[in-house]
Scaffold this motif. Structure first.
Motif, PDB file in Angstrom:
ATOM      1  N   ILE A  58      12.291  15.061  51.439  1.00  0.00           N
ATOM      2  CA  ILE A  58      11.516  15.273  52.673  1.00  0.00           C
ATOM      3  C   ILE A  58      10.697  16.553  52.558  1.00  0.00           C
ATOM      4  CG2 ILE A  58      11.680  15.688  55.161  1.00  0.00           C
ATOM      5  CD1 ILE A  58      14.230  13.992  55.157  1.00  0.00           C
ATOM      6  N   GLY A  59      11.316  17.613  52.053  1.00  0.00           N
ATOM      7  CA  GLY A  59      10.570  18.853  51.839  1.00  0.00           C
ATOM      8  C   GLY A  59       9.468  18.673  50.818  1.00  0.00           C
ATOM      9  N   GLU A  60       9.761  17.962  49.744  1.00  0.00           N
ATOM     10  CA  GLU A  60       8.738  17.665  48.729  1.00  0.00           C
ATOM     11  C   GLU A  60       7.567  16.920  49.350  1.00  0.00           C
ATOM     12  OE1 GLU A  60       7.695  17.030  44.364  1.00  0.00           O
ATOM     13  OE2 GLU A  60       9.496  17.976  45.150  1.00  0.00           O
ATOM     14  N   ALA A  61       7.889  15.948  50.202  1.00  0.00           N
ATOM     15  CA  ALA A  61       6.845  15.128  50.824  1.00  0.00           C
ATOM     16  C   ALA A  61       5.958  15.960  51.738  1.00  0.00           C
ATOM     17  CB  ALA A  61       7.490  13.985  51.597  1.00  0.00           C
ATOM     18  N   VAL A  62       6.553  16.849  52.507  1.00  0.00           N
ATOM     19  CA  VAL A  62       5.771  17.691  53.418  1.00  0.00           C
ATOM     20  C   VAL A  62       4.832  18.601  52.634  1.00  0.00           C
ATOM     21  CG1 VAL A  62       5.926  19.573  55.098  1.00  0.00           C
ATOM     22  CG2 VAL A  62       7.486  17.620  55.271  1.00  0.00           C
ATOM     23  N   ILE A  63       5.356  19.261  51.589  1.00  0.00           N
ATOM     24  CA  ILE A  63       4.526  20.169  50.790  1.00  0.00           C
ATOM     25  C   ILE A  63       3.392  19.400  50.113  1.00  0.00           C
ATOM     26  CG2 ILE A  63       4.506  21.696  48.789  1.00  0.00           C
ATOM     27  CD1 ILE A  63       7.448  22.375  49.482  1.00  0.00           C
ATOM     28  N   THR A  64       3.727  18.248  49.548  1.00  0.00           N
ATOM     29  CA  THR A  64       2.717  17.453  48.841  1.00  0.00           C
ATOM     30  C   THR A  64       1.640  16.957  49.789  1.00  0.00           C
ATOM     31  OG1 THR A  64       4.360  16.750  47.203  1.00  0.00           O
ATOM     32  CG2 THR A  64       2.360  15.409  47.394  1.00  0.00           C
ATOM     33  N   ALA A  65       2.041  16.413  50.931  1.00  0.00           N
ATOM     34  CA  ALA A  65       1.070  15.871  51.880  1.00  0.00           C
ATOM     35  C   ALA A  65       0.165  16.966  52.429  1.00  0.00           C
ATOM     36  CB  ALA A  65       1.805  15.169  53.025  1.00  0.00           C
ATOM     37  N   LEU A  66       0.716  18.114  52.755  1.00  0.00           N
ATOM     38  CA  LEU A  66      -0.102  19.208  53.275  1.00  0.00           C
ATOM     39  C   LEU A  66      -1.104  19.695  52.234  1.00  0.00           C
ATOM     40  CD1 LEU A  66       2.540  21.339  55.240  1.00  0.00           C
ATOM     41  CD2 LEU A  66       0.725  19.906  56.196  1.00  0.00           C
ATOM     42  N   THR A  67      -0.660  19.830  50.994  1.00  0.00           N
ATOM     43  CA  THR A  67      -1.547  20.319  49.947  1.00  0.00           C
ATOM     44  C   THR A  67      -2.641  19.302  49.634  1.00  0.00           C
ATOM     45  OG1 THR A  67       0.317  21.541  48.983  1.00  0.00           O
ATOM     46  CG2 THR A  67      -1.647  21.244  47.609  1.00  0.00           C
ATOM     47  N   VAL A  68      -2.258  18.040  49.460  1.00  0.00           N
ATOM     48  CA  VAL A  68      -3.247  17.000  49.164  1.00  0.00           C
ATOM     49  C   VAL A  68      -4.244  16.869  50.312  1.00  0.00           C
ATOM     50  CG1 VAL A  68      -3.567  14.508  48.835  1.00  0.00           C
ATOM     51  CG2 VAL A  68      -1.773  15.721  47.580  1.00  0.00           C
ATOM     52  N   GLY A  69      -3.746  16.861  51.542  1.00  0.00           N
ATOM     53  CA  GLY A  69      -4.631  16.757  52.697  1.00  0.00           C
ATOM     54  C   GLY A  69      -5.606  17.919  52.783  1.00  0.00           C
ATOM     55  N   ALA A  70      -5.130  19.128  52.449  1.00  0.00           N
ATOM     56  CA  ALA A  70      -6.002  20.306  52.521  1.00  0.00           C
ATOM     57  C   ALA A  70      -7.113  20.240  51.470  1.00  0.00           C
ATOM     58  CB  ALA A  70      -5.173  21.574  52.328  1.00  0.00           C
ATOM     59  N   VAL A  71      -6.768  19.823  50.263  1.00  0.00           N
ATOM     60  CA  VAL A  71      -7.784  19.748  49.206  1.00  0.00           C
ATOM     61  C   VAL A  71      -8.780  18.620  49.488  1.00  0.00           C
ATOM     62  CG1 VAL A  71      -8.193  19.453  46.738  1.00  0.00           C
ATOM     63  CG2 VAL A  71      -6.192  20.721  47.510  1.00  0.00           C
ATOM     64  N   ILE A  72      -8.278  17.475  49.960  1.00  0.00           N
ATOM     65  CA  ILE A  72      -9.176  16.371  50.297  1.00  0.00           C
ATOM     66  C   ILE A  72     -10.158  16.785  51.392  1.00  0.00           C
ATOM     67  CG2 ILE A  72      -9.275  14.086  51.392  1.00  0.00           C
ATOM     68  CD1 ILE A  72      -6.813  13.309  49.856  1.00  0.00           C
ATOM     69  N   ALA A  73      -9.681  17.613  52.319  1.00  0.00           N
ATOM     70  CA  ALA A  73     -10.535  18.020  53.436  1.00  0.00           C
ATOM     71  C   ALA A  73     -11.750  18.814  52.970  1.00  0.00           C
ATOM     72  CB  ALA A  73      -9.728  18.840  54.437  1.00  0.00           C
ATOM     73  N   VAL A  74     -11.598  19.586  51.890  1.00  0.00           N
ATOM     74  CA  VAL A  74     -12.699  20.441  51.451  1.00  0.00           C
ATOM     75  C   VAL A  74     -13.415  19.906  50.213  1.00  0.00           C
ATOM     76  CG1 VAL A  74     -11.762  22.529  52.496  1.00  0.00           C
ATOM     77  CG2 VAL A  74     -11.086  21.922  50.175  1.00  0.00           C
ATOM     78  N   ARG A  75     -12.682  19.290  49.287  1.00  0.00           N
ATOM     79  CA  ARG A  75     -13.302  18.791  48.071  1.00  0.00           C
ATOM     80  C   ARG A  75     -12.654  17.479  47.624  1.00  0.00           C
ATOM     81  NH1 ARG A  75     -16.523  21.850  44.832  1.00  0.00           N
ATOM     82  NH2 ARG A  75     -16.882  19.792  43.932  1.00  0.00           N
ATOM     83  N   PRO A  76     -12.894  16.374  48.326  1.00  0.00           N
ATOM     84  CA  PRO A  76     -12.296  15.100  47.918  1.00  0.00           C
ATOM     85  C   PRO A  76     -12.741  14.652  46.539  1.00  0.00           C
ATOM     86  CG  PRO A  76     -13.991  14.763  49.597  1.00  0.00           C
ATOM     87  CD  PRO A  76     -13.745  16.238  49.514  1.00  0.00           C
ATOM     88  N   ASP A  77     -13.900  15.104  46.088  1.00  0.00           N
ATOM     89  CA  ASP A  77     -14.392  14.705  44.773  1.00  0.00           C
ATOM     90  C   ASP A  77     -13.559  15.272  43.634  1.00  0.00           C
ATOM     91  OD1 ASP A  77     -15.586  17.191  45.810  1.00  0.00           O
ATOM     92  OD2 ASP A  77     -16.559  17.299  43.846  1.00  0.00           O
ATOM     93  N   LEU A  78     -12.760  16.324  43.905  1.00  0.00           N
ATOM     94  CA  LEU A  78     -11.926  16.926  42.882  1.00  0.00           C
ATOM     95  C   LEU A  78     -10.521  16.335  42.835  1.00  0.00           C
ATOM     96  CD1 LEU A  78     -12.854  20.719  43.162  1.00  0.00           C
ATOM     97  CD2 LEU A  78     -13.699  19.020  41.533  1.00  0.00           C
ATOM     98  N   VAL A  79     -10.184  15.472  43.775  1.00  0.00           N
ATOM     99  CA  VAL A  79      -8.841  14.887  43.848  1.00  0.00           C
ATOM    100  C   VAL A  79      -8.847  13.549  43.122  1.00  0.00           C
ATOM    101  CG1 VAL A  79      -7.004  14.084  45.368  1.00  0.00           C
ATOM    102  CG2 VAL A  79      -8.387  16.069  46.017  1.00  0.00           C
ATOM    103  N   HIS A  80      -8.086  13.453  42.052  1.00  0.00           N
ATOM    104  CA  HIS A  80      -8.085  12.230  41.245  1.00  0.00           C
ATOM    105  C   HIS A  80      -7.705  11.012  42.085  1.00  0.00           C
ATOM    106  CE1 HIS A  80      -7.575   9.898  37.499  1.00  0.00           C
ATOM    107  NE2 HIS A  80      -6.602   9.307  38.145  1.00  0.00           N
ATOM    108  N   GLY A  81      -6.686  11.139  42.902  1.00  0.00           N
ATOM    109  CA  GLY A  81      -6.224  10.002  43.692  1.00  0.00           C
ATOM    110  C   GLY A  81      -7.138   9.624  44.833  1.00  0.00           C
ATOM    111  N   ALA A  82      -8.123  10.470  45.148  1.00  0.00           N
ATOM    112  CA  ALA A  82      -9.027  10.191  46.265  1.00  0.00           C
ATOM    113  C   ALA A  82     -10.401   9.743  45.802  1.00  0.00           C
ATOM    114  CB  ALA A  82      -9.170  11.436  47.152  1.00  0.00           C
ATOM    115  N   ARG A  83     -10.530   9.380  44.536  1.00  0.00           N
ATOM    116  CA  ARG A  83     -11.829   8.915  44.052  1.00  0.00           C
ATOM    117  C   ARG A  83     -12.255   7.659  44.803  1.00  0.00           C
ATOM    118  NH1 ARG A  83     -11.116   9.748  37.470  1.00  0.00           N
ATOM    119  NH2 ARG A  83     -11.175  12.032  37.538  1.00  0.00           N
TER     120      ARG A  83
END
Length: 357
Positions: free
Chosen positions: A188-213
């Motif tokens: 659960i802690g892993e999921a929270v950290i991962t989701a917050l980090t991925v969401g933050a990066v997608i918000a500013v630079r989705p083009d740099l996120v491999h999974g968000a291509r």
């Protein structure tokens, strides 16, 4: 979940090492397809960030703590092959410099914490993304679920290796129940950290996120009352400059965050044993634990030798660890991208005509 020397016998540790080495070799080739000049610096930063966040143990139950494993986060941000390499670099730095995770058990740890978490998380993430709308919210939700499942999956992998090559005679059912139970909570802690980090990066630079291509819809123009795809912008020369500045800004922000987490916030991390340590103590798995080969390292146990102030010692060790992981990871990924460029360029020829120059 860093496995020390002595938990798993030598034959199984050796087999795990061979499997891990093979997976790293395959990942080096796969990373050439995932990385380019734009994303390679992010990969080195991801490794350093994972190192920093792994220092932040959080309480999950009475007398037990957990920390980020990082496989899901790395796979989603920079790709599954590069993700395996990121976690492997972190584990290597931790084992050599900080006496965290046995050196003879390095293959076990890479297989468990690096390969299993990354493969399971990315496969589940891609499956969920295929079912959900391609939006930032659904990407973040998929990252949460993938990270959550990856941690008990790693616990199952450890239990399997212990069942085959454990050095103590403990009923495997007890080990499985204890490992999976506590690591569901850690997940659960892993999921929270991962989701917050991925969401933050997608918000500013989705083009740099491999999974968000493909997350960002193509630009549309209205012509004669109809929406049509805008023409590609490859021919516009000034376009790369703002992206380069944004890359540097994101990289600098990520590095500062990692340094603050490792150098300052880590002092307030939970001092309770993590999930594997707690299970090992309760179940007797640790009866044959061996001394770490790097126990006399000046950075052993995440502190700088001969510095008595715990805050300064731990913070400085964290900063050194982030820096070392960043240098080694970035160097490795630079070599990967350089080899890709060399392979793509015609030998001794012009890129358009193939004529000798």
């Amino acid at each position: 979940m860093h496995v020390p020397d002595g938990f798993i016998n030598a034959p199984v540790s050796a087999v795990a090492g061979v499997v891990a080495a093979g997976a790293v070799a395959v990942s080096l080739k796969g990373a050439r397809r995932e990385l380019d000049e734009k994303t390679a610096p992010l990969a080195g930063l991801v490794a350093a960030f994972i190192f920093a966040v792994q220092m932040l143990n959080f309480p999950v139950a009475a007398g037990t703590s957990g920390h980020l494993l990082g496989g899901a986060l790395a796979a989603i941000l920079v790709g599954p092959y590069t993700g395996i390499l990121c976690v492997s670099v972190v584990l290597l730095m931790q084992g050599i410099l900080f006496a965290d995770g046995g050196l003879t058990a390095l293959g076990v740890n890479i297989l468990d914490m690096g390969i299993v978490t990354t493969v399971v998380a990315y496969a589940l993430f891609r499956g969920l993304v295929g079912l959900l709308p391609r939006t930032r919210r659904s990407m973040t939700a998929a990252a949460f679920v993938a990270a959550l499942v990856s941690v008990p999956a790693a616990a199952c992998a450890f239990t399997l290796m212990y069942w085959i090559g454990g050095t103590t005679d403990i009923p495997i059912g007890k080990v499985f129940t204890a490992m999976v139970g506590v690591h569901v909570l850690i997940g659960i802690g892993e999921a929270v950290i991962t989701a917050l980090t991925v969401g933050a990066v997608i918000a500013v630079r989705p083009d740099l996120v491999h999974g968000a291509r493909g997350l960002t819809a193509p630009l549309k123009l209205r012509i004669d009352g109809e929406l049509v795809d805008a023409p590609a912008r490859e021919s516009v020369t000034p376009a790369p400059a703002p992206a380069a500045r944004s890359n540097r800004g994101l990289w600098a922000t990520g590095l500062v965050t990692a340094l603050v987490l490792a150098g300052f916030v880590s002092y307030y991390a939970s001092a309770n044993p993590d999930g594997l340590e707690k299970v090992a103590t309760d179940q007797g798995i640790d009866k044959k634990t061996e001394e770490h080969a790097s126990k006399d390292s000046p950075l052993a146990d995440y502190g700088v030798k001969d510095i008595s102030d715990a805050r300064i010692s731990g913070g400085l060790a964290g900063v050194i660890g982030v820096g070392a992981t960043l240098v080694v990871g970035s160097g490795a990924f630079y070599v990967v991208t350089r080899r890709r460029r060399t392979k793509d360029e015609p030998a001794g020829g012009n890129t358009r005509t193939g004529e000798k120059v």
